[in-house]
Design a protein around this motif. Structure first.
Motif, mmCIF file in Angstrom:
data_model
loop_
_atom_site.group_PDB
_atom_site.id
_atom_site.type_symbol
_atom_site.label_atom_id
_atom_site.label_comp_id
_atom_site.label_asym_id
_atom_site.label_seq_id
_atom_site.Cartn_x
_atom_site.Cartn_y
_atom_site.Cartn_z
ATOM 1 N N LEU A 14 0.814 -1.222 0.000
ATOM 2 C CA LEU A 14 0.000 0.000 0.000
ATOM 3 C C LEU A 14 0.845 1.269 0.000
ATOM 4 O O LEU A 14 0.435 2.294 -0.541
ATOM 5 C CB LEU A 14 -0.915 0.007 1.228
ATOM 6 N N ARG A 15 2.003 1.224 0.641
ATOM 7 C CA ARG A 15 2.806 2.435 0.790
ATOM 8 C C ARG A 15 3.328 2.906 -0.584
ATOM 9 O O ARG A 15 3.343 2.147 -1.536
ATOM 10 C CB ARG A 15 3.983 2.226 1.758
ATOM 11 N N GLY A 16 3.702 4.180 -0.597
ATOM 12 C CA GLY A 16 4.379 4.666 -1.803
ATOM 13 C C GLY A 16 3.458 5.293 -2.830
ATOM 14 O O GLY A 16 3.923 5.870 -3.793
ATOM 15 N N ARG A 17 2.146 5.186 -2.634
ATOM 16 C CA ARG A 17 1.211 5.808 -3.588
ATOM 17 C C ARG A 17 0.046 6.405 -2.806
ATOM 18 O O ARG A 17 -0.427 5.806 -1.837
ATOM 19 C CB ARG A 17 0.675 4.765 -4.562
ATOM 20 N N PHE A 18 -0.412 7.559 -3.272
ATOM 21 C CA PHE A 18 -1.576 8.169 -2.612
ATOM 22 C C PHE A 18 -2.817 7.315 -2.850
ATOM 23 O O PHE A 18 -3.027 6.775 -3.940
ATOM 24 C CB PHE A 18 -1.823 9.581 -3.149
ATOM 25 N N ARG A 19 -3.610 7.196 -1.810
ATOM 26 C CA ARG A 19 -4.902 6.506 -1.869
ATOM 27 C C ARG A 19 -5.987 7.530 -1.560
ATOM 28 O O ARG A 19 -5.716 8.573 -0.977
ATOM 29 C CB ARG A 19 -4.963 5.369 -0.829
ATOM 30 N N ASP A 20 -7.202 7.213 -1.913
ATOM 31 C CA ASP A 20 -8.307 8.149 -1.720
ATOM 32 C C ASP A 20 -9.012 7.906 -0.394
ATOM 33 O O ASP A 20 -9.631 6.864 -0.199
ATOM 34 C CB ASP A 20 -9.302 7.987 -2.879
ATOM 35 N N PHE A 21 -8.920 8.862 0.517
ATOM 36 C CA PHE A 21 -9.736 8.804 1.725
ATOM 37 C C PHE A 21 -10.789 9.907 1.614
ATOM 38 O O PHE A 21 -10.567 11.038 2.000
ATOM 39 C CB PHE A 21 -8.882 8.994 2.992
ATOM 40 N N HIS A 22 -11.879 9.579 1.008
ATOM 41 C CA HIS A 22 -13.000 10.516 0.851
ATOM 42 C C HIS A 22 -12.559 11.872 0.330
ATOM 43 O O HIS A 22 -12.882 12.917 0.906
ATOM 44 C CB HIS A 22 -13.771 10.659 2.158
ATOM 45 N N GLY A 23 -11.801 11.843 -0.726
ATOM 46 C CA GLY A 23 -11.383 13.097 -1.349
ATOM 47 C C GLY A 23 -10.082 13.647 -0.804
ATOM 48 O O GLY A 23 -9.553 14.611 -1.329
#
Ligand code: URA
Length: 258
Positions: free
Chosen positions: A202-211
């Motif tokens: 999961l690390r190393g890339r932005f993920r979407d937390f409700h915008g």
């Protein structure tokens, strides 16, 4: 591949991608006039697409306009879960109520339980060094955890404890409304993203937390366990570099270790 729809996440992803290109010596890109908005870019055109993950569903229903003081007052002398029986102090969170960047950890350890403040023990020392290396201060950012009371023996927080406590975290995040969130380690990342993938994936890339673009990274305690010269330090630094780029803040010299 899942289509990208969230503008903040698209911006974060694209910014990081362009920065990588710039660092590899590419200084310009041809502009195709037909691609006058991002939705027209065909999926798969870029190599670094984000994978939007299902987020902490309850966030959508969290009210706006609450202050951190109101949320703290509402938390009271919390007895909503069994951790209240063994804690010394509730560790609510610390920092700037309008922080652009929020760090979310796992839960208080012995030092934090004693002092009522997150990340003041050995792991806190590592986090402080990281924040300083980023050119920031603890007062500028906000630091909190997915549970506010110490799990005995520093075990991971249990599901019922996270369920009882995380609504307060979500309210804090809504109140602060940061431009980006860093989740430290597996429990924080899995709670916020509602997924079970390994943190190394999961690390190393932005993920979407409700915008809100969320960057998962390794927990400072993991860095302590893995030794001072470990590659994990550099992985975390790379993650923080992306965070600084997203915030349009200067990226200190890469030869500096967090
Ligand atoms: N580890 C955490 O996850 N949080 C703290 O506050 C301290 C150590």
């Amino acid at each position: 591949m899942t289509p990208l729809t969230n503008p903040a996440v698209i911006r974060a992803s694209l910014g990081a991608y362009l920065e990588e290109l710039r660092e590899s010596g590419i200084e310009g890109l041809p502009v195709d006039a037909s691609y006058d908005n991002l939705q027209q870019v065909p999926h798969g055109a870029r190599t670094k697409d984000l994978e939007p993950l299902q987020a902490a569903s309850a966030f959508e229903g969290v009210p706006h306009h609450e202050t951190l003081e109101q949320i703290r007052k509402n938390l009271g002398e919390c007895k909503r879960c069994k951790l209240s029986a063994t804690r010394k102090n509730i560790v609510f969170g610390v920092g700037n109520p309008k922080a652009r960047l929020v760090f979310v950890g796992e839960g208080p350890g012995a030092d934090e339980d004693e002092q009522g403040e997150p990340f003041v023990g050995r792991a806190g020392g590592v986090l402080n060094r990281l924040i300083t290396a980023m050119g920031l201060t603890r007062e500028e950012v906000y630091i909190c955890n997915i549970v506010k009371c110490r799990p005995p023996g520093n075990r991971d927080p249990e599901r019922d404890e996270v369920t009882a406590c995380s609504p307060f975290l979500l309210r804090q995040l809504r109140s602060i409304n940061p431009e980006t969130i860093v989740s430290l380690g597996k429990p924080a990342t899995h709670t916020l993203l509602e997924c079970n993938d390994p943190i190394s994936k999961l690390r190393g890339r932005f993920r979407d937390f409700h915008g809100i673009p969320l960057m998962p990274t390794y927990h400072p305690s993991y860095l302590l366990r893995s030794g001072g010269n470990s590659d994990s330090f550099w992985d975390v630094w790379e993650d923080m570099t992306q965070v600084l780029q997203l915030l349009k803040l200067p990226v200190p010299d890469k030869s500096r270790k967090p």
